[in-house]
Design a protein around this motif. Structure first.
Motif, PDB file in Angstrom:
ATOM      1  N   VAL A 119       0.832  -1.197   0.000  1.00 45.97           N
ATOM      2  CA  VAL A 119       0.000   0.000   0.000  1.00 45.97           C
ATOM      3  C   VAL A 119       0.874   1.259   0.000  1.00 45.97           C
ATOM      4  O   VAL A 119       0.524   2.274  -0.617  1.00 45.97           O
ATOM      5  CB  VAL A 119      -0.987  -0.014   1.201  1.00 45.97           C
ATOM      6  CG1 VAL A 119      -0.259  -0.082   2.508  1.00 45.97           C
ATOM      7  CG2 VAL A 119      -1.897   1.181   1.168  1.00 45.97           C
ATOM      8  N   ASP A 120       2.044   1.189   0.638  1.00 43.27           N
ATOM      9  CA  ASP A 120       2.960   2.328   0.608  1.00 43.27           C
ATOM     10  C   ASP A 120       3.487   2.557  -0.806  1.00 43.27           C
ATOM     11  O   ASP A 120       3.656   3.691  -1.248  1.00 43.27           O
ATOM     12  CB  ASP A 120       4.153   2.095   1.547  1.00 43.27           C
ATOM     13  CG  ASP A 120       3.715   1.865   2.983  1.00 43.27           C
ATOM     14  OD1 ASP A 120       2.808   2.583   3.441  1.00 43.27           O
ATOM     15  OD2 ASP A 120       4.266   0.961   3.637  1.00 43.27           O
ATOM     16  N   ILE A 172      -6.348   6.360 -12.636  1.00 43.05           N
ATOM     17  CA  ILE A 172      -6.666   5.596 -13.852  1.00 43.05           C
ATOM     18  C   ILE A 172      -5.422   4.839 -14.340  1.00 43.05           C
ATOM     19  O   ILE A 172      -5.472   3.652 -14.648  1.00 43.05           O
ATOM     20  CB  ILE A 172      -7.161   6.551 -14.964  1.00 43.05           C
ATOM     21  CG1 ILE A 172      -8.489   7.179 -14.550  1.00 43.05           C
ATOM     22  CG2 ILE A 172      -7.296   5.812 -16.295  1.00 43.05           C
ATOM     23  CD1 ILE A 172      -8.984   8.256 -15.500  1.00 43.05           C
ATOM     24  N   GLY A 173      -4.296   5.547 -14.377  1.00 43.17           N
ATOM     25  CA  GLY A 173      -3.072   4.957 -14.915  1.00 43.17           C
ATOM     26  C   GLY A 173      -2.562   3.794 -14.085  1.00 43.17           C
ATOM     27  O   GLY A 173      -2.114   2.784 -14.621  1.00 43.17           O
ATOM     28  N   LEU A 174      -2.656   3.921 -12.774  1.00 40.34           N
ATOM     29  CA  LEU A 174      -2.153   2.867 -11.899  1.00 40.34           C
ATOM     30  C   LEU A 174      -3.014   1.607 -12.021  1.00 40.34           C
ATOM     31  O   LEU A 174      -2.494   0.489 -12.074  1.00 40.34           O
ATOM     32  CB  LEU A 174      -2.137   3.362 -10.446  1.00 40.34           C
ATOM     33  CG  LEU A 174      -1.121   2.717  -9.528  1.00 40.34           C
ATOM     34  CD1 LEU A 174       0.279   2.821 -10.107  1.00 40.34           C
ATOM     35  CD2 LEU A 174      -1.160   3.351  -8.148  1.00 40.34           C
ATOM     36  N   VAL A 175      -4.323   1.815 -12.081  1.00 35.64           N
ATOM     37  CA  VAL A 175      -5.209   0.664 -12.284  1.00 35.64           C
ATOM     38  C   VAL A 175      -4.886   0.018 -13.631  1.00 35.64           C
ATOM     39  O   VAL A 175      -4.757  -1.204 -13.742  1.00 35.64           O
ATOM     40  CB  VAL A 175      -6.692   1.081 -12.216  1.00 35.64           C
ATOM     41  CG1 VAL A 175      -7.591  -0.079 -12.604  1.00 35.64           C
ATOM     42  CG2 VAL A 175      -7.037   1.567 -10.816  1.00 35.64           C
ATOM     43  N   THR A 176      -4.725   0.863 -14.658  1.00 39.24           N
ATOM     44  CA  THR A 176      -4.399   0.350 -15.992  1.00 39.24           C
ATOM     45  C   THR A 176      -3.121  -0.484 -15.945  1.00 39.24           C
ATOM     46  O   THR A 176      -3.054  -1.568 -16.523  1.00 39.24           O
ATOM     47  CB  THR A 176      -4.212   1.515 -16.987  1.00 39.24           C
ATOM     48  OG1 THR A 176      -5.363   2.351 -16.914  1.00 39.24           O
ATOM     49  CG2 THR A 176      -4.045   1.013 -18.405  1.00 39.24           C
ATOM     50  N   ALA A 177      -2.105   0.033 -15.238  1.00 39.04           N
ATOM     51  CA  ALA A 177      -0.813  -0.661 -15.172  1.00 39.04           C
ATOM     52  C   ALA A 177      -0.977  -2.081 -14.638  1.00 39.04           C
ATOM     53  O   ALA A 177      -0.266  -2.989 -15.059  1.00 39.04           O
ATOM     54  CB  ALA A 177       0.162   0.108 -14.294  1.00 39.04           C
ATOM     55  N   ARG A 261      -5.759  -1.660  -3.960  1.00 37.30           N
ATOM     56  CA  ARG A 261      -6.168  -3.055  -3.835  1.00 37.30           C
ATOM     57  C   ARG A 261      -5.499  -3.949  -4.875  1.00 37.30           C
ATOM     58  O   ARG A 261      -4.996  -5.020  -4.579  1.00 37.30           O
ATOM     59  CB  ARG A 261      -7.695  -3.155  -3.971  1.00 37.30           C
ATOM     60  CG  ARG A 261      -8.359  -3.403  -2.664  1.00 37.30           C
ATOM     61  CD  ARG A 261      -9.691  -2.647  -2.526  1.00 37.30           C
ATOM     62  NE  ARG A 261      -9.881  -2.252  -1.140  1.00 37.30           N
ATOM     63  CZ  ARG A 261      -9.355  -1.168  -0.585  1.00 37.30           C
ATOM     64  NH1 ARG A 261      -8.600  -0.351  -1.312  1.00 37.30           N
ATOM     65  NH2 ARG A 261      -9.551  -0.899   0.672  1.00 37.30           N
ATOM     66  N   ARG A 262      -5.501  -3.456  -6.115  1.00 40.41           N
ATOM     67  CA  ARG A 262      -4.904  -4.248  -7.196  1.00 40.41           C
ATOM     68  C   ARG A 262      -3.397  -4.451  -6.971  1.00 40.41           C
ATOM     69  O   ARG A 262      -2.892  -5.554  -7.143  1.00 40.41           O
ATOM     70  CB  ARG A 262      -5.100  -3.528  -8.550  1.00 40.41           C
ATOM     71  CG  ARG A 262      -6.542  -3.401  -8.990  1.00 40.41           C
ATOM     72  CD  ARG A 262      -7.021  -4.570  -9.782  1.00 40.41           C
ATOM     73  NE  ARG A 262      -6.140  -4.935 -10.866  1.00 40.41           N
ATOM     74  CZ  ARG A 262      -6.221  -6.102 -11.484  1.00 40.41           C
ATOM     75  NH1 ARG A 262      -7.142  -6.978 -11.128  1.00 40.41           N
ATOM     76  NH2 ARG A 262      -5.396  -6.385 -12.465  1.00 40.41           N
ATOM     77  N   LEU A 263      -2.706  -3.384  -6.584  1.00 43.06           N
ATOM     78  CA  LEU A 263      -1.263  -3.497  -6.373  1.00 43.06           C
ATOM     79  C   LEU A 263      -0.956  -4.369  -5.171  1.00 43.06           C
ATOM     80  O   LEU A 263      -0.007  -5.154  -5.179  1.00 43.06           O
ATOM     81  CB  LEU A 263      -0.642  -2.116  -6.168  1.00 43.06           C
ATOM     82  CG  LEU A 263      -0.094  -1.405  -7.396  1.00 43.06           C
ATOM     83  CD1 LEU A 263       0.651  -0.163  -6.983  1.00 43.06           C
ATOM     84  CD2 LEU A 263       0.830  -2.306  -8.204  1.00 43.06           C
ATOM     85  N   ASP A 264      -1.779  -4.238  -4.142  1.00 42.82           N
ATOM     86  CA  ASP A 264      -1.581  -5.045  -2.944  1.00 42.82           C
ATOM     87  C   ASP A 264      -1.680  -6.531  -3.287  1.00 42.82           C
ATOM     88  O   ASP A 264      -0.855  -7.336  -2.877  1.00 42.82           O
ATOM     89  CB  ASP A 264      -2.617  -4.659  -1.888  1.00 42.82           C
ATOM     90  CG  ASP A 264      -2.277  -5.263  -0.536  1.00 42.82           C
ATOM     91  OD1 ASP A 264      -1.125  -5.094  -0.107  1.00 42.82           O
ATOM     92  OD2 ASP A 264      -3.152  -5.904   0.062  1.00 42.82           O
ATOM     93  N   ALA A 265      -2.708  -6.865  -4.086  1.00 40.75           N
ATOM     94  CA  ALA A 265      -2.886  -8.261  -4.471  1.00 40.75           C
ATOM     95  C   ALA A 265      -1.728  -8.725  -5.354  1.00 40.75           C
ATOM     96  O   ALA A 265      -1.268  -9.854  -5.258  1.00 40.75           O
ATOM     97  CB  ALA A 265      -4.210  -8.437  -5.205  1.00 40.75           C
ATOM     98  N   ARG A 266      -1.255  -7.824  -6.200  1.00 44.34           N
ATOM     99  CA  ARG A 266      -0.212  -8.168  -7.152  1.00 44.34           C
ATOM    100  C   ARG A 266       1.140  -8.356  -6.464  1.00 44.34           C
ATOM    101  O   ARG A 266       1.921  -9.235  -6.819  1.00 44.34           O
ATOM    102  CB  ARG A 266      -0.160  -7.040  -8.183  1.00 44.34           C
ATOM    103  CG  ARG A 266       0.754  -7.233  -9.343  1.00 44.34           C
ATOM    104  CD  ARG A 266       0.181  -8.192 -10.365  1.00 44.34           C
ATOM    105  NE  ARG A 266       1.139  -8.326 -11.434  1.00 44.34           N
ATOM    106  CZ  ARG A 266       1.079  -7.657 -12.577  1.00 44.34           C
ATOM    107  NH1 ARG A 266       0.052  -6.876 -12.805  1.00 44.34           N
ATOM    108  NH2 ARG A 266       1.991  -7.788 -13.485  1.00 44.34           N
ATOM    109  N   LEU A 267       1.411  -7.525  -5.476  1.00 48.42           N
ATOM    110  CA  LEU A 267       2.739  -7.532  -4.858  1.00 48.42           C
ATOM    111  C   LEU A 267       2.827  -8.436  -3.644  1.00 48.42           C
ATOM    112  O   LEU A 267       3.910  -8.818  -3.232  1.00 48.42           O
ATOM    113  CB  LEU A 267       3.153  -6.109  -4.469  1.00 48.42           C
ATOM    114  CG  LEU A 267       3.342  -5.129  -5.627  1.00 48.42           C
ATOM    115  CD1 LEU A 267       3.641  -3.743  -5.115  1.00 48.42           C
ATOM    116  CD2 LEU A 267       4.458  -5.596  -6.549  1.00 48.42           C
ATOM    117  N   SER A 268       1.695  -8.768  -3.040  1.00 47.62           N
ATOM    118  CA  SER A 268       1.744  -9.682  -1.896  1.00 47.62           C
ATOM    119  C   SER A 268       1.947 -11.089  -2.422  1.00 47.62           C
ATOM    120  O   SER A 268       1.511 -11.425  -3.510  1.00 47.62           O
ATOM    121  CB  SER A 268       0.444  -9.627  -1.107  1.00 47.62           C
ATOM    122  OG  SER A 268       0.220  -8.329  -0.659  1.00 47.62           O
TER     123      SER A 268
END
Lengths: 269, 330
Positions: A119-120, A172-177, A261-268
């Protein structure tokens, strides 16, 4: 099995001198310092449009019809190009850079071995993107001022405006990434971005479109981004800024929420 | 320092059975020691390291690091350990000094503290003159030393090293070992994975051998060699003849009493049967024995003289191969 109980004192409550998200932003800025040309290109691109279309085509057009007062075409197009600059800066920092870091780099692996949490990382990337959008948008605003395209002092409101545009597109961009699979997907992204740039009232007012198309254009984030920058630049400041402010803040917040949320799921793991 | 009980890590796989990378591992790492995780590729070493580093959550089992529960206090644990990943994972676009600055900030350290420690750590890593060079201009050995030095920025009490010397030339490896010894002398607990047996023998006080996600055996390097191997290994090369047939004939000598002593008691004989054996490799025979010279003399005596023979001390490598097999794993 031997049981080794290790009595280690709990970690001393150590005060952070730098916040976790700020540490991520700091890292990205340090990298950007080595790649400052990317920022320069972000400003140069809209300058080329401003010269060719704003000034060049503007010669033939003179002033924009359909507005309350006489507005030179370059003055009209300029803020829209600034919105584009802020949008591109933000999307380059997210859709492109974050995608690359997710896909190829080890940047995030390095970060997550430290006290930083996913999340950070998400917060830091949003912060970086907003900063980049504001710098590139603001840089272009300065160029417009030098070219004598800006007339109203209200145009200063375009700096916080660019920040808001950056926030919306950072989400938008971060979700897209997190959804991009590989390079060909960037063509799909381009397929969305190019028409949006051309038709979101960048070069002419909304009144050009028939009713139903107007409603469609009003849904575009770039349309509101252009409004929030163009209105102050033309000296029109009032309730007309409420709708784009609310729209962009809402998009930014929704994007931020989903991106975390998406990044958390991706990086955990 | 570290206490793991029944550690499991399973990865879901699309449509199929979940993949089990770690299947119930117990570990106890004591303060101040150098602890090794040994195993072939895919054994589950790196996955275990990632769980200890609190970047990967165990699917099951309990894991306590520095007295804290890894499932709850991940960030707090990460704040006090140092991690040297397999591929260095440096910020290659940045300079050496910038790598320290960025990394220190991740730990929330102030600029002054970072600058102070950077000077000291660059000295430690013998990179003092490279502070302003970009990381991608450094050699492999320098990068690894930098990764280790960078992992020390938060003054960790525990440092995790995933294959610290893989890919380095002998000189670079020795420099690195010497640096790791220094850390250990300063009281830092080290946990490392390796598949270089000489490295494990050099560095590790205790180690576990992991295969197929499970601990196959644990102990000091010496204990492991004594448990699974004879004292010496006799390597025999023959120019011609069927190795399998030769092996059988060499093996024939095993059961017989050696000329140096009387027939061993049945118990000893049984123990020897496990440890003392002949293994067939594509190009040579390995004769595991406590007395290589005597065995060689015996072989000469039985007219099985090889083209070349070599008596060497048994190493952890022999243990490793005995425990994890010779099949190539990818």
């Amino acid at each position: 099995m031997t049981l080794t109980l290790t009595a280690v004192a709990p970690a001393p409550a150590h005060r952070r001198h730098v916040g976790p998200a700020a540490a991520v932003v700091g890292r990205n800025l340090l990298v950007l310092r080595h790649e400052w040309t990317t920022l320069a290109f972000g400003v140069l691109e809209p300058v080329l449009y401003l010269l060719s279309i704003g000034v060049g085509v503007g010669r033939m057009i003179g002033t924009v019809p359909g507005l309350d007062r006489q507005v030179a075409y370059a003055t009209y197009v300029g803020p829209a190009l600034m919105a584009m600059a802020a949008m591109n800066g933000t999307l380059n920092a997210t859709a492109q850079s974050v995608f690359m870091r997710l896909r190829f780099g080890n940047t995030y692996r390095i970060m997550l071995a430290t006290p930083l949490r996913p999340v950070d990382v998400a917060r830091g990337e949003i912060g970086t993107a907003v900063l980049r959008g504001t710098i590139e948008g603001g840089g272009f605003l300065a160029v417009m001022a030098v070219f004598g395209v800006v007339h109203s002092p209200w145009a200063l409101l375009d700096v916080p405006g660019a920040l808001l545009v950056g926030f919306a597109f950072a989400g938008i961009g971060l979700v897209t990434a997190t959804y991009l699979r590989d390079w060909p997907d960037f063509q799909l992204l381009e397929l969305v971005l190019l028409p949006m740039f051309l038709f979101a009232t960048t070069f002419y007012p909304l009144s050009v479109y028939p009713g139903p198309v107007q409603a469609l254009v009003r849904c575009l984030p770039l349309y509101h981004s252009i409004n929030i920058l163009r209105e102050p630049a033309l000296g029109q400041v009032g309730t007309n800024l409420i709708a784009p402010t609310v729209y962009l803040a809402a998009v930014g917040l929704a994007g931020f929420w989903l991106a975390v949320r998406r990044l958390d799921a991706r990086l955990s793991d | 320092m570290i206490e793991a009980r029944g550690l499991f890590k399973r990865y879901p796989s699309r449509g199929g059975e979940p993949f089990t990378a770690v299947a119930g591992i117990d570990l106890d790492v004591r303060p101040g020691e150098c602890f090794g995780l040994l195993g072939p590729n895919g054994a589950g070493k790196s996955t275990t390291m990632r769980m200890i580093g609190c970047v990967s959550r165990p699917t099951a089992g309990s894991l306590s690091i520095l007295g804290l529960d890894a499932a709850v206090h991940g960030a707090a644990i990460r704040a006090r350990i140092g991690v040297v990943p397999q591929d260095d994972a440096l910020d290659s676009e940045l300079t050496v000094a910038e790598n320290f600055l960025v990394y220190g900030r991740y730990f929330g350290l102030g600029k002054r503290v970072i600058r102070e420690r950077t000077t000291r750590l660059l000295e430690f890593a013998q990179l003092a003159d490279k502070a302003d060079q970009r990381v991608d201009t450094l050699s492999g050995g320098m990068r690894r030393r930098l990764a280790i030095a960078r992992a020390m920025i938060n003054e960790p009490v525990l440092v995790l090293l995933d294959e610290p010397t893989t890919g380095l030339d002998p000189q670079a490896r020795h420099v690195l070992w010497e640096r790791l010894f220094r850390l250990k002398r300063e009281g830092v607990t080290l946990v490392l994975t390796t598949h270089y047996m000489d490295e494990a023998e050099q560095l590790c006080d205790r180690l576990v051998v992991i295969d197929g996600g499970q601990v196959v055996d644990a102990g000091t390097p010496r204990e492991l060699i004594e448990r699974h191997c004879t004292r010496e290994v006799l390597e025999l090369r023959y120019d011609s003849g069927d190795l399998a047939d030769l092996a059988a004939r060499v093996r024939g000598g095993l059961a017989q009493p050696t000329e140096t002593g009387a027939a061993p008691s049945p118990g000893v004989q049984q123990a020897l049967a496990v440890r003392e054996r002949v293994e067939i490799l594509p190009d040579r025979l390995l004769y595991y024995t406590d007395d290589g010279e005597a065995a060689l003399a015996d072989i000469h005596h039985r007219a099985l003289s090889p083209a070349t023979a070599l008596v060497r001390r048994a190493t952890l490598e022999d243990v490793f191969l005995a425990l994890t097999g010779r099949t190539l794993v990818d």
